[in-house]
Design an enzyme around this catalytic site. Sequence first.
Site, mmCIF file in Angstrom:
data_model
loop_
_atom_site.group_PDB
_atom_site.id
_atom_site.type_symbol
_atom_site.label_atom_id
_atom_site.label_comp_id
_atom_site.label_asym_id
_atom_site.label_seq_id
_atom_site.Cartn_x
_atom_site.Cartn_y
_atom_site.Cartn_z
ATOM 1 N N HIS A 153 -79.484 -4.881 -24.843
ATOM 2 C CA HIS A 153 -78.874 -3.708 -25.394
ATOM 3 C C HIS A 153 -78.480 -4.078 -26.834
ATOM 4 O O HIS A 153 -78.616 -4.924 -27.398
ATOM 5 C CB HIS A 153 -77.877 -3.430 -24.514
ATOM 6 C CG HIS A 153 -76.791 -4.573 -24.304
ATOM 7 N ND1 HIS A 153 -75.860 -4.988 -25.315
ATOM 8 C CD2 HIS A 153 -76.330 -5.281 -23.023
ATOM 9 C CE1 HIS A 153 -75.146 -5.980 -24.794
ATOM 10 N NE2 HIS A 153 -75.291 -5.940 -23.444
ATOM 11 N N CYS A 161 -76.372 -10.821 -20.485
ATOM 12 C CA CYS A 161 -77.205 -9.957 -21.161
ATOM 13 C C CYS A 161 -77.670 -10.333 -22.322
ATOM 14 O O CYS A 161 -77.420 -11.445 -22.833
ATOM 15 C CB CYS A 161 -76.953 -8.530 -21.020
ATOM 16 S SG CYS A 161 -76.509 -7.778 -19.427
#
Length: 230
Positions: A153, A161
Site C-alpha cells: 500500500h 504490510c
Amino acid sequence: MFWFYPDVTRKVTNSDFLQGVMNKKTVSDVLVDIGDKTKARLLPWFEKANVPYPPQHLALLGFKAEKRLEMWAKKEGIWISIRHYPILAASGIAGPKLREGDRQVPEGIYRLNFLNPNSLYHLSMQINYPNDFDKNKAAEEQRTHLGGDIFIHGKAVSIGCLAIGDEAIEELFVLVATIGLDKVTVILAPQQDMQTVVLNTSIHPWISELYADIRQILKHKFLGVLNPSP
C-alpha cells in the site's frame, strides 16, 4: 492491515453515511483519475528495458533486508527487470509470518487477491496470505489464527504490510488493474541473496523447504540481471 474504514468517535448521521457511500471510488475511477499520468511515469522505464507497456505478465519481488520491492515484466518468456521501489515501512525480522499479531511480513510465493481503491493508505493491493503452503504447514503444527489482510500500500507506515509511498502504489495499482490480477506473481523473501540466509529452523524445519522454493525461482527466473536505479 485492514482495508476498511475504522469506526469514528463522533455520531454518524444518515447523511454522513450516504455521502460516504457516494464517495467510494471504484478501480475504474482510479484508472480514469490517474491512469494517464502513471502510465507517463512508467513508460520510460519500460522503453529503457525494451519491454512493451503494458506487459503480459508482472512479478513483484519484495526483499525484506534490502527494503526493496522490484518490478519485473515478462517478454517472450524472459523475465526482465523494469525498476524497483524502496519499502518505506514494514515490520518484523527474517522469517515467515506464523500467526496473527506477530507483525511479520509473510515470506513465500503469492498472488494478489484484489485491489482496494478506498484504502486508508491511499491505494492498496491484497496479498493472498495465507496461501496453501502457509495453511498446510500451520495444520501440520496445529497452528491457528494465522492472520491475514496483508497489503502492499501507499503512505510510509505499516505493521506486517509493505508501505511503498503514494506515487509507487499508484503506478503498481494502475498497472495491475490494466493487465489483471491473474497475471501477477508476488515473491516475498527475507533477502535477495538466499544462499546466505541464516535462520534457526529447528522449531520449524519446513522453513528450509520454503527457502529452497524461493531460492530456486529467484535463481532460475530473476537473479543475475542488473537492476536499474529507482
